[in-house]
Design an enzyme around this catalytic site. Structure first.
Site, short mmCIF file in Angstrom:
data_model
loop_
_atom_site.label_atom_id
_atom_site.label_comp_id
_atom_site.label_asym_id
_atom_site.label_seq_id
_atom_site.Cartn_x
_atom_site.Cartn_y
_atom_site.Cartn_z
N LYS A 264 25.91 93.82 5.21
CA LYS A 264 25.86 92.27 5.81
C LYS A 264 26.86 91.42 5.30
O LYS A 264 26.91 91.97 3.99
CB LYS A 264 23.81 91.97 5.30
CG LYS A 264 23.19 92.24 6.37
CD LYS A 264 22.18 91.64 5.86
CE LYS A 264 20.57 92.09 7.30
NZ LYS A 264 20.73 91.68 8.50
N ARG A 338 13.45 98.98 13.77
CA ARG A 338 13.31 100.11 14.93
C ARG A 338 13.49 101.44 14.34
O ARG A 338 12.18 102.22 14.63
CB ARG A 338 14.78 100.31 15.68
CG ARG A 338 16.15 100.62 15.75
CD ARG A 338 16.91 99.40 16.35
NE ARG A 338 17.30 98.23 16.09
CZ ARG A 338 18.21 97.73 17.01
NH1 ARG A 338 18.49 98.27 17.95
NH2 ARG A 338 17.76 96.59 16.25
N1 BES Z 1 16.48 92.57 9.67
C1 BES Z 1 17.15 92.39 10.07
C2 BES Z 1 17.03 91.61 10.84
C3 BES Z 1 16.96 89.88 10.86
C4 BES Z 1 18.26 88.87 10.88
C5 BES Z 1 15.77 89.23 10.34
C6 BES Z 1 18.14 87.14 10.42
C7 BES Z 1 15.68 87.65 9.60
C8 BES Z 1 16.97 87.09 10.20
C9 BES Z 1 17.95 93.41 10.89
O1 BES Z 1 17.34 94.54 9.67
C10 BES Z 1 19.08 93.45 11.55
O2 BES Z 1 19.58 92.95 10.76
N2 BES Z 1 19.35 93.58 12.84
C11 BES Z 1 20.90 93.44 13.44
C12 BES Z 1 20.74 94.77 14.58
C13 BES Z 1 22.49 94.66 14.91
C14 BES Z 1 22.93 95.07 13.42
C15 BES Z 1 22.12 95.52 16.33
C16 BES Z 1 21.19 91.94 14.26
O3 BES Z 1 19.89 91.73 14.87
O4 BES Z 1 22.08 92.01 14.17
ZN ZN Z 2 18.79 95.23 8.62
#
Ligand code: BES
Ligand code: ZN
Ligand code: ZN
Length: 487
Positions: A264, A338
């Site tokens: 991230k 997921r």
């Molecule tokens: N934990 C994150 C989602 C999230 C984002 C929670 C902002 C709280 C605030 C999750 O694991 C994630 O990173 N999701 C990605 C998925 C993508 C790579 C398909 C996302 O939503 O960007």
């Molecule tokens: Zn994530």
């Protein structure tokens, strides 16, 4: 901690710092000194006429008189106004260091009384473990004049105290930084809390047990961490329970989500300490349900892991076999929620749940779609969807139904494996469709994507910066409904 005392007799108003009352006909509340009663009556009349609409908190008579009007808040229900009023009253009482506050609430309906109490408790929450000088607080006593309603109010006060205590646990877990609340530490809290809750047992699987039984979602995500991932199964089996219902609550419990090799960006990454909000809510809800003795069987399943980078971390392109036999290609290691949930949902099937609710801070797409005030959810059953919205309204938590659109499901197909964890559109719908692949046949299921609503980065309603505790109260209401009590 605040103290609540319910009084059936009209008591002596001497030595009382503030009085507070609710009138049947108006949606706001006020606090006044004995001398100020007439004065406040005048203000009430003005407000009813709409003159003083912009009043918020008014100190009428030095420290002794406070007036609260929460009616100007936008987008919140009348019960939420009362929560706000209780909350503001509580803050005021703290600021003024009042020790004794009398609430004249004999005119309040049960749910109004409940809302005010919730507000008072919200004002009492703060997370000060890491402050070198915690704020000085008094422990105010709220005396509630209930007259002939005393018995009902006692019961409500008891229930609200339990709900808020469990909500406090949920918020403390979420607000604790990732290096302190590790998967290891989380299981210790789960063990401690399960011992405090009646008729609750706990089963914990560590990495070795997970490997033996094929729970590879958690193992895959946890590979880069020095902590073992855990699958925690808490069972609440009350003596008297609805025979045909068994609710499983599955929570995403990433104690920190760096994104893994699909790292991230740095900005705001600290918020990923809240990526275990689903698991925290699941733990809090089952403990509350047990302590409230709700007549329904509940299993809470916590999917605990830490998503880290490192030489052992899962690589984009890796393929693993999930508990239900489907193979999954990990296209993006940041779509890890997921994967851990695939194990939690499989476990819900193994314990024969009839209803599954999963809670997960799952997608950034949901944050962009509905923001911090509304939780988007997906359900495979219309009645369950209705029940969620109703339970949410009773809990001042807003839920909005989202579609499980089959047309997008093809994006989940992979060239080598059965599924990929991340299709091209990478939205909240696709994440929900992925989870649907792991729902046992015939089970009623809803997925709550709480990514936007679990953690706020500016004060909102009765929450300061940080955890909101979203989901806990709606889960309790839903369990009440499924167990046979109307919310
Ligand atoms: N934990 C994150 C989602 C999230 C984002 C929670 C902002 C709280 C605030 C999750 O694991 C994630 O990173 N999701 C990605 C998925 C993508 C790579 C398909 C996302 O939503 O960007
Ligand atoms: Zn994530
Ligand atoms: Zn995550």
């Amino acid at each position: 901690m605040i103290k609540i005392k319910i009084e059936s007799h009209a008591s002596d108003k001497a030595n009382v710092h503030a009085l507070f009352f609710v009138k049947k006909s108006v949606q706001f509340s006020s606090v006044l000194s004995p001398e100020g009663e007439e004065q406040v009556e005048n203000v009430l009349t003005e407000i009813e006429k709409g003159i003083s609409d912009d009043l918020d908190i008014m100190v009428i008579d030095g420290h002794a008189t406070i007036f609260v009007n929460a009616a100007k808040e936008r987008g919140i229900s009348s019960l939420d106004h009362l929560r706000m009023a209780g909350y503001r009253l509580g803050l005021r009482v703290q600021k003024k260091q009042f020790k004794m506050v009398k609430l004249l609430l004999a005119d309040a309906a049960d749910e109004q009384f409940k809302a005010i109490l919730h507000g008072l408790y919200y004002s009492d929450y703060s997370f000060e473990k890491y402050k070198s000088k915690p704020k000085k607080t008094v422990e105010p006593i709220y005396e509630i004049e209930a007259q002939d309603r005393a018995k009902d109010f006692e019961k409500i006060a008891h229930e609200v105290a339990i709900e808020q205590e469990c909500l406090g646990l949920c918020k403390d877990l979420i607000n604790t930084p990732g290096s302190d609340l590790t998967p290891e530490e989380f299981i210790h809290v789960a063990i401690r809390e399960s011992h405090r809750a009646p008729d609750v047992s706990i089963k914990i699987r560590n990495d070795k047990q997970l490997a033996r039984e094929g729970f590879n979602g958690l193992l895959t995500v946890g590979k880069g961490s020095r902590y073992s991932p855990y699958l925690v199964t808490l069972s609440y089996t009350p003596k008297h329970a609805a025979k045909d219902k068994h609710l499983a609550i599955v929570g995403k419990g990433l104690t920190f989500d760096t994104g893994g090799i699909s790292l991230k960006p740095a900005k705001g990454m600290n918020e990923m300490q809240s990526d275990m909000s689903g698991a925290a809510a699941a733990l809090a809800a089952i403990c509350a349900a047990a302590r409230l003795k709700l007549p329904i069987r509940i299993t809470a399943i916590l999917c605990l892991a830490e998503n880290r980078i490192g030489s052992k971390a899962v690589l984009p392109g890796d393929i693993f076999k999930a508990k239900n036999g489907k193979t999954v290609m990990v296209d993006n290691t940041d779509a890890e929620g997921r994967l851990v949930l695939s194990d939690g949902l499989a476990e819900a099937g193994l314990v024969n749940a009839t209803h599954i609710i999963d809670l997960a801070t799952l997608t950034g797409a949901m944050v962009r779609a509905l923001g911090y005030a509304i939780t988007g959810f997906f359900a495979n059953d219309d009645q369950l969807a209705k029940d969620i919205i109703i339970a949410g309204n009773a809990s001042s938590e807003k839920f909005w139904p989202m579609p499980l659109e089959d047309e997008y499901a093809d994006e989940l197909k992979d060239k080598f494996a059965d599924l990929t964890n991340c299709g091209k559109s990478s939205g909240a719908i696709l994440a929900a469709l992925f989870l649907r692949e792991f729902i046992p046949n015939g089970v009623k299921w809803a997925h709550w994507d709480i990514a936007g609503t679990a953690y706020v980065t500016k004060p909102w309603k009765y929450t300061a910066y940080g955890a909101t505790g979203i989901g806990v109260q709606t889960l309790i209401e839903l369990a009440r409904k499924l167990g046979g009590e109307e919310p």
